[in-house]
Design an enzyme around this catalytic site. Structure first.
Site, PDB file in Angstrom:
ATOM      1  CG  HIS A   1     -49.144 -87.796  -8.149  1.00 33.34           C
ATOM      2  ND1 HIS A   1     -50.098 -87.054  -7.479  1.00 33.34           N
ATOM      3  CD2 HIS A   1     -48.004 -87.680  -7.421  1.00 33.34           C
ATOM      4  CE1 HIS A   1     -49.549 -86.510  -6.399  1.00 33.34           C
ATOM      5  NE2 HIS A   1     -48.276 -86.873  -6.332  1.00 33.34           N
TER       6      HIS A   1
ATOM      7  CG  HIS B   1     -45.262 -88.965  -5.374  1.00 34.24           C
ATOM      8  ND1 HIS B   1     -44.978 -87.692  -5.811  1.00 34.24           N
ATOM      9  CD2 HIS B   1     -44.252 -89.758  -5.820  1.00 34.24           C
ATOM     10  CE1 HIS B   1     -43.837 -87.724  -6.501  1.00 34.24           C
ATOM     11  NE2 HIS B   1     -43.385 -88.957  -6.519  1.00 34.24           N
TER      12      HIS B   1
ATOM     13  CG  ASP C   1     -48.395 -87.451  -0.566  1.00 31.55           C
ATOM     14  OD1 ASP C   1     -47.779 -88.048  -1.468  1.00 31.55           O
ATOM     15  OD2 ASP C   1     -48.530 -86.212  -0.554  1.00 31.55           O
ATOM     16  CG  HIS C   2     -51.381 -87.547  -3.851  1.00 32.36           C
ATOM     17  ND1 HIS C   2     -52.176 -86.453  -4.097  1.00 32.36           N
ATOM     18  CD2 HIS C   2     -50.225 -87.054  -3.337  1.00 32.36           C
ATOM     19  CE1 HIS C   2     -51.523 -85.339  -3.779  1.00 32.36           C
ATOM     20  NE2 HIS C   2     -50.334 -85.685  -3.309  1.00 32.36           N
TER      21      HIS C   2
ATOM     22  CG  HIS D   1     -45.342 -83.989  -9.108  1.00 27.66           C
ATOM     23  ND1 HIS D   1     -44.731 -82.993  -8.375  1.00 27.66           N
ATOM     24  CD2 HIS D   1     -45.558 -85.005  -8.217  1.00 27.66           C
ATOM     25  CE1 HIS D   1     -44.596 -83.392  -7.113  1.00 27.66           C
ATOM     26  NE2 HIS D   1     -45.084 -84.604  -6.995  1.00 27.66           N
TER      27      HIS D   1
ATOM     28  CG  ASP E   1     -48.388 -83.492  -5.162  1.00 29.32           C
ATOM     29  OD1 ASP E   1     -49.454 -83.192  -4.605  1.00 29.32           O
ATOM     30  OD2 ASP E   1     -47.530 -84.186  -4.611  1.00 29.32           O
TER      31      ASP E   1
ATOM     32  CG  HIS F   1     -49.818 -81.238  -1.396  1.00 27.68           C
ATOM     33  ND1 HIS F   1     -48.474 -81.070  -1.552  1.00 27.68           N
ATOM     34  CD2 HIS F   1     -50.027 -82.576  -1.453  1.00 27.68           C
ATOM     35  CE1 HIS F   1     -47.890 -82.246  -1.718  1.00 27.68           C
ATOM     36  NE2 HIS F   1     -48.811 -83.180  -1.657  1.00 27.68           N
TER      37      HIS F   1
END
Lengths: 304, 304
Positions: free
Chosen positions: A63, A65, A67-68, A143, A213, A271
């Site tokens: 996805h 975000h 941090d990914h 999410h 997530d 995570h």
């Protein structure tokens, strides 16, 4: 025979800590090298753990975000600088392609290898890649933004030949393919070679699933059913359920419940929110409902 | 009194190495906290060197090659997660704003602090920020994409009062501002207080200039004239001049020549190609034309 090797590159959540980088995993499945998520600094982690960066052929982004995926454009640039010419296949949310191409174009980079983007679709479970040996499936999770899980599995394998018996009896090699497929062979003299006699059962195809997530979401159960290893996010302790619900994350207890209901063999949790100095309590909580749980740290390797 | 403190966060070129991160510098100038360039992993370097991430008020981005800005969006996300509410001022190439806002929007991030972007202009030398104490100038350099250098300097300072003499003679405080400005004061009795008697000369304003990436480009000389410290890229040895010209970078010898012609006090060289295991030869080459040269390593601090 171990055909899966999974290296945890980043086990933290959005806020990186000194010990936990943002999300990234390097999976070697039967010599297919797959990168799952690519937070900032993932290329450093690949280098640090001496993994073969240029052999990565498939990248899966769950996805959008940061941090990914914030490390993806830098990873691709480094592949370029290191002289890559082999194309790469990237599976991610539809907007990913635009973001990556824009950044490369603005910097004047013309990659000498092909970037093949495959937008993930909002389909409960979908085969997104297969070759002779493996399959990759994506599945929708829940999410704050569209988010997908992935299941990487071996295909059904053939039975293996009992070579000692087969060649001892000087049988003809032409019968091997059928026997390995489980088929019996009728010979010219009317006698039969039984597959069950001349071969050993196929080893069970192994499988790995990645879920991060997402909030607790039972619709994924079918997609991760009975996998050997399930990685599931466990951002919070269950006493922070309100926070988990508000941010659409999973608690450690809930991750254990998913593992239990999906009858997986092993659960990996990661995570972890930066608020937890150690993962001890999270691990205990998940283990309270699913015993075969492991908490992951950056650099951990799981072979199965 | 040291009023500048410069920490090198990344001293490498586009291809990061185990020892050299991509470009980033943290400058504390009279308690103004300025980040110059922000390659991938810069936020990790800030944390590692225990610098006050949330006190950064100004970010200067030289150009849109990834090793100079791929870490910016992650840094801003982290500032958000750490609860920032104070706005931030970002000076960079015009396309930077679009790239950053797009990535944040796609991830659903609404920053609770204001992002103020100031597009750099293609002007030879321009004042882009000033307050009571410091000034920041941008100037155009020459690279494969538009690239800017920066000069951060203190404003002219006032003379300092000889307090012992002044108060010893019980002089009135009302005269201080004029004396500090270098003006003589005529008293009611017709006598004069000479500024030169009652004050010490102002300390010389200090200055720092940052030039990366650029080819050898004499038009910048006026912009970096006589700075206390000049950071200039020195990607290659002069024997690789062809490569430097083709990629529009500078050799160590050329960096020394710029420092010499601009009569700077000290030269810092960095942005070293990953091909050089140590910077020894690069340093020797630059020193052959400009003796006060230092080669920078990640984590180095310069105070002046």
């Amino acid at each position: 025979l171990k055909t899966f090797s999974l290296t945890i590159l980043g086990s933290g959540a959005a806020l990186p800590t000194a010990k936990r980088n943002p999300s990234g995993q390097f999976l070697n499945c039967n010599n297919r090298h797959i990168l799952i998520d690519c937070g900032e600094g993932t290329q450093n982690q690949i280098r640090k753990h001496k993994l073969p960066l240029q052999r990565i052929s498939h990248i899966l982004i769950s996805h959008l975000h940061g941090d990914h995926f914030f490390g993806l454009v830098g990873l691709l640039s480094t592949m370029h600088l290191l002289g890559r010419d082999k194309g790469i296949h990237i599976y991610g949310p539809p907007d990913l392609e635009q973001i990556i191409r824009m950044q490369l174009e603005i910097g004047g980079s013309r990659l000498p290898f092909s970037l093949n983007f495959y937008p993930l679709q909002k389909i409960k479970n979908q085969l997104i890649f297969e070759d002779k040996v493996i399959e990759i499936h994506s599945f929708t999770m829940k999410h704050r933004v569209d988010s997908w899980g992935f299941r990487i599995q071996e295909k059904e394998k053939e039975r293996t030949l009992n070579a000692e018996l087969f060649y001892g009896e000087k049988r003809s090699m032409e019968h091997i393919p059928a026997l390995k497929k489980g088929l019996d062979v009728e010979l010219e003299d009317g006698s039969k070679l039984l597959s069950a006699d001349y071969t050993f059962p196929a080893s069970k195809p192994k499988s790995y699933a990645y879920c991060s997530d997402t909030m607790y979401f039972e619709q994924i159960l079918q997609s991760v059913l009975e996998v050997d290893y399930l990685y599931h996010e466990a951002t919070f302790l269950h006493k922070e359920l309100d926070r988990a619900l508000a941010t659409m994350h999973t608690t450690a207890l809930q991750a254990g419940e998913i593992a239990s209901k999906a009858k997986v063999k092993n659960l990996l949790i990661g995570h972890l929110s930066a608020r937890y100095e150690t993962g001890k309590e999270l691990l205990a909580e998940a283990k309270s409902v699913f015993d075969n749980t492991f908490i992951v740290e950056d650099g951990d390797v799981f072979e199965f």
